[in-house]
Design an enzyme around this catalytic site. Structure first.
Site, PDB file in Angstrom:
ATOM      1  N   LYS A 109       0.845  -1.204   0.000  1.00 50.74           N
ATOM      2  CA  LYS A 109       0.000   0.000   0.000  1.00 50.74           C
ATOM      3  C   LYS A 109       0.879   1.253   0.000  1.00 50.74           C
ATOM      4  O   LYS A 109       0.709   2.146  -0.809  1.00 50.74           O
ATOM      5  CB  LYS A 109      -0.916   0.045   1.243  1.00 50.74           C
ATOM      6  CG  LYS A 109      -1.841  -1.146   1.397  1.00 50.74           C
ATOM      7  CD  LYS A 109      -2.726  -1.015   2.640  1.00 50.74           C
ATOM      8  CE  LYS A 109      -1.969  -1.065   3.954  1.00 50.74           C
ATOM      9  NZ  LYS A 109      -1.394  -2.368   4.291  1.00 50.74           N
TER      10      LYS A 109
ATOM     11  N   ARG B  43      -9.063   1.253   8.911  1.00 47.93           N
ATOM     12  CA  ARG B  43      -8.594  -0.095   9.242  1.00 47.93           C
ATOM     13  C   ARG B  43      -9.715  -0.957   9.831  1.00 47.93           C
ATOM     14  O   ARG B  43      -9.512  -2.138  10.087  1.00 47.93           O
ATOM     15  CB  ARG B  43      -7.552  -0.016  10.331  1.00 47.93           C
ATOM     16  CG  ARG B  43      -6.057   0.130  10.077  1.00 47.93           C
ATOM     17  CD  ARG B  43      -5.407  -0.709   9.070  1.00 47.93           C
ATOM     18  NE  ARG B  43      -4.057  -1.091   9.387  1.00 47.93           N
ATOM     19  CZ  ARG B  43      -2.963  -0.601   8.805  1.00 47.93           C
ATOM     20  NH1 ARG B  43      -3.022   0.318   7.898  1.00 47.93           N
ATOM     21  NH2 ARG B  43      -1.789  -1.079   9.126  1.00 47.93           N
TER      22      ARG B  43
ATOM     23  N   ARG C  76      12.007  -6.257   4.920  1.00 46.48           N
ATOM     24  CA  ARG C  76      12.015  -4.819   5.199  1.00 46.48           C
ATOM     25  C   ARG C  76      12.681  -4.550   6.548  1.00 46.48           C
ATOM     26  O   ARG C  76      13.475  -3.638   6.680  1.00 46.48           O
ATOM     27  CB  ARG C  76      10.586  -4.268   5.182  1.00 46.48           C
ATOM     28  CG  ARG C  76      10.540  -2.785   5.506  1.00 46.48           C
ATOM     29  CD  ARG C  76       9.163  -2.186   5.315  1.00 46.48           C
ATOM     30  NE  ARG C  76       8.205  -2.752   6.262  1.00 46.48           N
ATOM     31  CZ  ARG C  76       6.924  -2.430   6.293  1.00 46.48           C
ATOM     32  NH1 ARG C  76       6.440  -1.592   5.409  1.00 46.48           N
ATOM     33  NH2 ARG C  76       6.115  -2.976   7.183  1.00 46.48           N
TER      34      ARG C  76
ATOM     35  N   ARG D   4      11.493  -3.405   9.549  1.00 45.89           N
ATOM     36  CA  ARG D   4      11.142  -2.284  10.434  1.00 45.89           C
ATOM     37  C   ARG D   4      10.980  -2.838  11.849  1.00 45.89           C
ATOM     38  O   ARG D   4      10.856  -4.061  12.008  1.00 45.89           O
ATOM     39  CB  ARG D   4       9.810  -1.702   9.920  1.00 45.89           C
ATOM     40  CG  ARG D   4       9.591  -0.253  10.223  1.00 45.89           C
ATOM     41  CD  ARG D   4       8.404   0.260   9.437  1.00 45.89           C
ATOM     42  NE  ARG D   4       7.155  -0.387   9.794  1.00 45.89           N
ATOM     43  CZ  ARG D   4       6.037  -0.270   9.083  1.00 45.89           C
ATOM     44  NH1 ARG D   4       6.009   0.452   7.981  1.00 45.89           N
ATOM     45  NH2 ARG D   4       4.929  -0.894   9.468  1.00 45.89           N
TER      46      ARG D   4
ATOM     47  N   ARG E  54      -0.439  -8.946  13.261  1.00 44.08           N
ATOM     48  CA  ARG E  54      -0.985  -7.959  12.318  1.00 44.08           C
ATOM     49  C   ARG E  54      -1.867  -8.633  11.274  1.00 44.08           C
ATOM     50  O   ARG E  54      -2.901  -8.098  10.884  1.00 44.08           O
ATOM     51  CB  ARG E  54       0.164  -7.182  11.659  1.00 44.08           C
ATOM     52  CG  ARG E  54       0.721  -6.108  12.577  1.00 44.08           C
ATOM     53  CD  ARG E  54       2.159  -5.779  12.277  1.00 44.08           C
ATOM     54  NE  ARG E  54       2.358  -5.120  11.006  1.00 44.08           N
ATOM     55  CZ  ARG E  54       3.556  -5.028  10.420  1.00 44.08           C
ATOM     56  NH1 ARG E  54       4.624  -5.556  10.997  1.00 44.08           N
ATOM     57  NH2 ARG E  54       3.680  -4.403   9.284  1.00 44.08           N
TER      58      ARG E  54
HETATM   59  P1  B4P Z   1       4.732  -1.491   2.140  1.00 42.89           P
HETATM   60  O1  B4P Z   1       4.303  -0.794   0.890  1.00 42.89           O
HETATM   61  O2  B4P Z   1       5.548  -0.687   3.097  1.00 42.89           O
HETATM   62  O3  B4P Z   1       3.543  -2.176   2.910  1.00 42.89           O
HETATM   63  P2  B4P Z   1       2.245  -1.580   3.625  1.00 42.89           P
HETATM   64  O4  B4P Z   1       1.124  -2.392   3.043  1.00 42.89           O
HETATM   65  O5  B4P Z   1       2.139  -0.093   3.454  1.00 42.89           O
HETATM   66  O6  B4P Z   1       2.603  -1.886   5.158  1.00 42.89           O
HETATM   67  P3  B4P Z   1       1.877  -1.954   6.584  1.00 42.89           P
HETATM   68  O7  B4P Z   1       0.415  -2.231   6.436  1.00 42.89           O
HETATM   69  O8  B4P Z   1       2.669  -2.959   7.354  1.00 42.89           O
HETATM   70  O9  B4P Z   1       2.152  -0.577   7.301  1.00 42.89           O
HETATM   71  P4  B4P Z   1       1.339   0.611   8.021  1.00 42.89           P
HETATM   72  O10 B4P Z   1       2.348   1.694   8.114  1.00 42.89           O
HETATM   73  O11 B4P Z   1       0.052   0.916   7.307  1.00 42.89           O
HETATM   74  O12 B4P Z   1       5.546  -2.773   1.645  1.00 42.89           O
HETATM   75  C1  B4P Z   1       6.181  -3.651   2.547  1.00 42.89           C
HETATM   76  C2  B4P Z   1       7.538  -4.100   1.996  1.00 42.89           C
HETATM   77  O13 B4P Z   1       7.363  -4.825   0.773  1.00 42.89           O
HETATM   78  C3  B4P Z   1       8.471  -2.943   1.662  1.00 42.89           C
HETATM   79  O14 B4P Z   1       9.767  -3.287   2.066  1.00 42.89           O
HETATM   80  C4  B4P Z   1       8.404  -2.814   0.136  1.00 42.89           C
HETATM   81  O15 B4P Z   1       9.594  -2.331  -0.430  1.00 42.89           O
HETATM   82  C5  B4P Z   1       8.128  -4.245  -0.276  1.00 42.89           C
HETATM   83  N1  B4P Z   1       7.293  -4.330  -1.477  1.00 42.89           N
HETATM   84  C6  B4P Z   1       6.159  -3.619  -1.736  1.00 42.89           C
HETATM   85  N2  B4P Z   1       5.638  -3.971  -2.924  1.00 42.89           N
HETATM   86  C7  B4P Z   1       6.451  -4.977  -3.414  1.00 42.89           C
HETATM   87  C8  B4P Z   1       6.434  -5.782  -4.621  1.00 42.89           C
HETATM   88  N3  B4P Z   1       5.486  -5.636  -5.552  1.00 42.89           N
HETATM   89  N4  B4P Z   1       7.404  -6.700  -4.788  1.00 42.89           N
HETATM   90  C9  B4P Z   1       8.379  -6.856  -3.854  1.00 42.89           C
HETATM   91  N5  B4P Z   1       8.467  -6.129  -2.717  1.00 42.89           N
HETATM   92  C10 B4P Z   1       7.510  -5.202  -2.497  1.00 42.89           C
HETATM   93  O16 B4P Z   1       0.945   0.093   9.487  1.00 42.89           O
HETATM   94  C11 B4P Z   1       1.858  -0.087  10.565  1.00 42.89           C
HETATM   95  C12 B4P Z   1       1.143  -0.062  11.942  1.00 42.89           C
HETATM   96  O17 B4P Z   1       0.582   1.269  12.208  1.00 42.89           O
HETATM   97  C13 B4P Z   1      -0.061  -0.997  12.116  1.00 42.89           C
HETATM   98  O18 B4P Z   1       0.324  -2.308  12.497  1.00 42.89           O
HETATM   99  C14 B4P Z   1      -0.866  -0.256  13.250  1.00 42.89           C
HETATM  100  O19 B4P Z   1      -0.319  -0.514  14.530  1.00 42.89           O
HETATM  101  C15 B4P Z   1      -0.643   1.217  12.966  1.00 42.89           C
HETATM  102  N6  B4P Z   1      -1.735   1.823  12.150  1.00 42.89           N
HETATM  103  C16 B4P Z   1      -1.587   2.331  10.876  1.00 42.89           C
HETATM  104  N7  B4P Z   1      -2.767   2.818  10.439  1.00 42.89           N
HETATM  105  C17 B4P Z   1      -3.685   2.620  11.434  1.00 42.89           C
HETATM  106  C18 B4P Z   1      -5.080   2.893  11.563  1.00 42.89           C
HETATM  107  N8  B4P Z   1      -5.784   3.475  10.591  1.00 42.89           N
HETATM  108  N9  B4P Z   1      -5.710   2.542  12.723  1.00 42.89           N
HETATM  109  C19 B4P Z   1      -5.025   1.976  13.730  1.00 42.89           C
HETATM  110  N10 B4P Z   1      -3.703   1.673  13.672  1.00 42.89           N
HETATM  111  C20 B4P Z   1      -3.017   1.994  12.536  1.00 42.89           C
END
Ligand code: B4P
Length: 182
Positions: A15, A88, A127, A129, A140
């Site tokens: 995302k 979410r 990644r 983190r 998660r």
């Molecule tokens: P990302 O692109 O970083 O993944 P994401 O879906 O955005 O991550 P996530 O859901 O974990 O994070 P968020 O910050 O929202 O990709 C992941 C990895 O894969 C990267 O290293 C990228 O380079 C790689 N990648 C991507 N696409 C690829 C492809 N096509 N091929 C190969 N590699 C690829 O959430 C983090 C925390 O914040 C949650 O657990 C929660 O605690 C909190 N939070 C966030 N929003 C919230 C909300 N609305 N309500 C309550 N808590 C919330």
């Protein structure tokens, strides 16, 4: 072109990766609740301290806290926006809909990125983190299934949902998203 968008999908679906590319290309406001929360944590604010405890366990941060952050940001009526990782759960979705109604800015498209669990785990571990360890990832994914997947039906019923296979390469997925947007 559609310019009020939501990106939905499990942790690690890409995302953030895709939202950042699309928002830069089409000049949309990119609002990632994950990034906003992480910056509060980094700055050591009261809100950040409260969020950090939950984020480190892979739990969702409280709706009230997340909404207080989002409300401050979605205001510009002329620029489109892309919400990444928010809402979410159904309660956040309902609050968002009330807010957008007040602003007369309805959602135009919800994009669901679908990726197999195996690949999600591999991507997140690579990644590395602070919340990307096996135990937290498992939590998660469980929370995603329990709290976030009801949004799939919710937005399908509103006829806003489009699914994309997120298993491919980053450029390929970006092209598939653009085909739907334009
Ligand atoms: P990302 O692109 O970083 O993944 P994401 O879906 O955005 O991550 P996530 O859901 O974990 O994070 P968020 O910050 O929202 O990709 C992941 C990895 O894969 C990267 O290293 C990228 O380079 C790689 N990648 C991507 N696409 C690829 C492809 N096509 N091929 C190969 N590699 C690829 O959430 C983090 C925390 O914040 C949650 O657990 C929660 O605690 C909190 N939070 C966030 N929003 C919230 C909300 N609305 N309500 C309550 N808590 C919330």
């Amino acid at each position: 072109m559609k310019k009020r968008l939501l990106f939905l999908g499990p942790p690690g679906a890409g995302k953030g990766t895709q939202a950042s590319r699309i928002s830069t290309k089409y000049n949309l406001l990119h609002l990632s609740t994950g990034d906003l929360l992480r910056s509060e944590v980094k700055e050591g604010t009261e809100l950040g301290k409260e969020a950090a405890i939950l984020m480190d366990k892979g739990e969702l941060v409280s709706d009230k806290l997340v909404l207080s952050i989002v409300e401050k940001k979605i205001i510009s009526p002329n620029q489109g926006w892309l919400l990444d990782g928010f809402p979410r759960n159904l309660s956040q979705a309902n609050s968002l809909e009330s807010l957008l109604k007040k602003l007369s800015q309805p959602i135009e498209l919800v994009l669901l990125l679908e990726v197999s669990d195996q690949l999600l785990i591999e991507r997140l571990l690579a990644r590395g983190r602070s919340d990307d360890n096996e135990e937290t990832i498992a939590n998660r994914l469980e929370i995603y299934r329990e709290k976030t997947t009801p949004l799939i039906e919710h937005y399908s019923r509103l006829d806003l949902l489009h699914s994309i296979n997120g298993d491919g390469g980053i450029n390929q997925i970006e092209a598939a998203i653009e085909e739907i947007l334009i």
